[in-house]
Design a protein around this motif. Structure first.
Motif, short mmCIF file in Angstrom:
data_model
loop_
_atom_site.label_atom_id
_atom_site.label_comp_id
_atom_site.label_asym_id
_atom_site.label_seq_id
_atom_site.Cartn_x
_atom_site.Cartn_y
_atom_site.Cartn_z
N LYS A 45 -25.36 -0.49 -12.63
CA LYS A 45 -24.94 -1.82 -12.24
C LYS A 45 -24.90 -2.76 -13.44
N VAL A 46 -25.90 -2.63 -14.32
CA VAL A 46 -25.92 -3.44 -15.54
C VAL A 46 -24.73 -3.09 -16.43
N LYS A 47 -24.44 -1.80 -16.51
CA LYS A 47 -23.31 -1.35 -17.33
C LYS A 47 -22.00 -1.93 -16.84
N GLU A 48 -21.90 -2.11 -15.54
CA GLU A 48 -20.66 -2.62 -14.95
C GLU A 48 -20.57 -4.14 -15.00
N LYS A 49 -21.69 -4.83 -14.70
CA LYS A 49 -21.63 -6.28 -14.52
C LYS A 49 -22.55 -7.07 -15.43
N GLY A 50 -23.35 -6.38 -16.25
CA GLY A 50 -24.32 -7.11 -17.05
C GLY A 50 -25.58 -7.40 -16.23
N ALA A 54 -21.91 -4.40 -21.92
CA ALA A 54 -22.64 -5.31 -21.03
C ALA A 54 -24.16 -5.22 -21.20
N SER A 100 -28.51 -10.52 -14.99
CA SER A 100 -28.73 -11.96 -14.82
C SER A 100 -29.98 -12.39 -15.57
N GLU A 118 -33.17 -3.46 -12.14
CA GLU A 118 -31.73 -3.38 -11.85
C GLU A 118 -31.22 -2.01 -12.30
N ASP A 173 -24.12 -19.99 -14.94
CA ASP A 173 -23.72 -18.59 -14.75
C ASP A 173 -22.96 -18.50 -13.43
N ALA A 230 -22.04 -16.01 -11.73
CA ALA A 230 -22.51 -14.98 -10.80
C ALA A 230 -23.70 -15.45 -9.96
N THR A 231 -24.57 -16.28 -10.56
CA THR A 231 -25.78 -16.73 -9.86
C THR A 231 -25.74 -18.20 -9.47
#
Length: 309
Positions: free
Chosen positions: A98-103, A56, A105, A94, A206, A208-209
């Motif tokens: 959290k980036v490792k889990e979800k990437g 991610a 934005s 960030e 996207d 997520a956003t």
């Protein structure tokens, strides 16, 4: 006989629509683009081309690659005495977990680029146009003072996966194709894609956003040297200082019956965390002691000159 291990070893690049950079057609596109002068940005980027260290981390890998290509000094050590941008250092907007889990934005990547000291122009597709995008691609392909990171959806190219970030390494005007230097090198090699199709891939929303994807135009900042000190969120203590300013200070102000500016300043400065001094990082004299005075940046030399005056 060697047994195959469980897992995946690369993916076959769907072609068309993409053209493998190392294929005969890809090589021909490269040669023609060089002859037409639209591969100038390629050389710096390829010198710092890297593979994302986590599935991610495409945004972090793309950004660290571009920052290093632009020779932007992170102002903090990576390992040993070396100052160098690495994915692990891009954490001021960030948390890495959290980036490792979800990437990450589009907006947070813009934040990271600013935080790292770059000049950033961000364009979502609903704020720009294909023609404008093409102009920026040509601009960064005919010089090495700016680079573009594209945020797009892989499905448009018939590739597996969803949202992805990668830098654009060059442009072929005759066939209107862009070279994507895919940072997921364990999955797909660098490849040429039609620019119009890349635009369509960036037009996707996207989930997520709920916002359109787009592209970042990143270059070196042009700043006059400061007369005094410069505070930088690139230093390791930024996260702790940010927590103090955002979480602790409001509570302190509430509990101390603050009624005027003097009281606010008194409360804030009398309660500074012990590591606050470390936050004041960009002082030329500190860098001079660290590097022996041999490698001051233009900004630092300018600051010293002003101090002498």
């Amino acid at each position: 006989m060697k047994m195959a291990m469980a897992g995946l070893y690369k993916r076959v690049l769907p072609s068309p629509p993409a053209v493998d950079f190392a294929s005969s057609d890809g090589k021909q596109l490269f040669i023609e683009a060089i002859q037409n002068g639209t591969m100038e940005g390629f050389y710096k980027l390829i010198s710092y081309f890297q593979t994302q260290s986590e599935p991610a981390y495409c945004g972090l890998a793309s950004l660290s690659m571009v920052l290093n290509a632009l020779a932007i000094d992170p102002g903090r050590k990576w390992k040993g005495p070396w100052r160098w941008f690495d994915e692990s250092m891009l954490d001021c907007c960030e948390p890495l977990e959290k980036v490792k889990e979800k990437g990450i934005s589009f907006g947070k990547l813009v934040c990271l680029a600013h935080c790292a000291g770059a000049k950033v122009q961000a364009f979502r597709t609903n704020q720009s146009s294909l023609d404008d995008f093409r102009k920026f691609v040509v601009r960064c392909s005919t010089s090495d003072d700016c680079h573009i990171i594209s945020s797009y959806h892989r499905a448009t190219f018939k590739q597996t996966g969803t949202g992805h970030f990668s830098p654009i390494g060059g442009y072929h005007a005759g066939r209107d194709m862009a070279l994507i230097l895919d940072v997921a090198r364990f999955k797909y090699p660098p490849h040429w894609v039609p620019l119009r199709l890349l635009w369509e891939a960036m037009e996707s929303v996207d989930e997520a956003t709920r916002q359109c994807r787009g592209f970042l135009l990143i270059s070196r900042p042009h700043r006059d040297p400061g007369l005094l000190y410069t505070l930088s969120c690139k230093h390791e203590s930024w996260v702790k200082v940010a927590k103090y300013l955002m979480d602790d200070v409001p509570n302190l102000v509430k509990t101390d019956d603050v009624k005027d500016v003097h009281k606010v300043l008194s409360v804030v400065f009398s309660s500074l965390p012990s590591h606050f001094g470390e936050f004041i990082k960009w002082i030329a004299e500190v860098r001079r002691r660290e590097d022996g005075g041999q490698n001051l940046s233009l900004e630092e030399n300018g600051r010293l000159s002003l101090k002498v005056l």
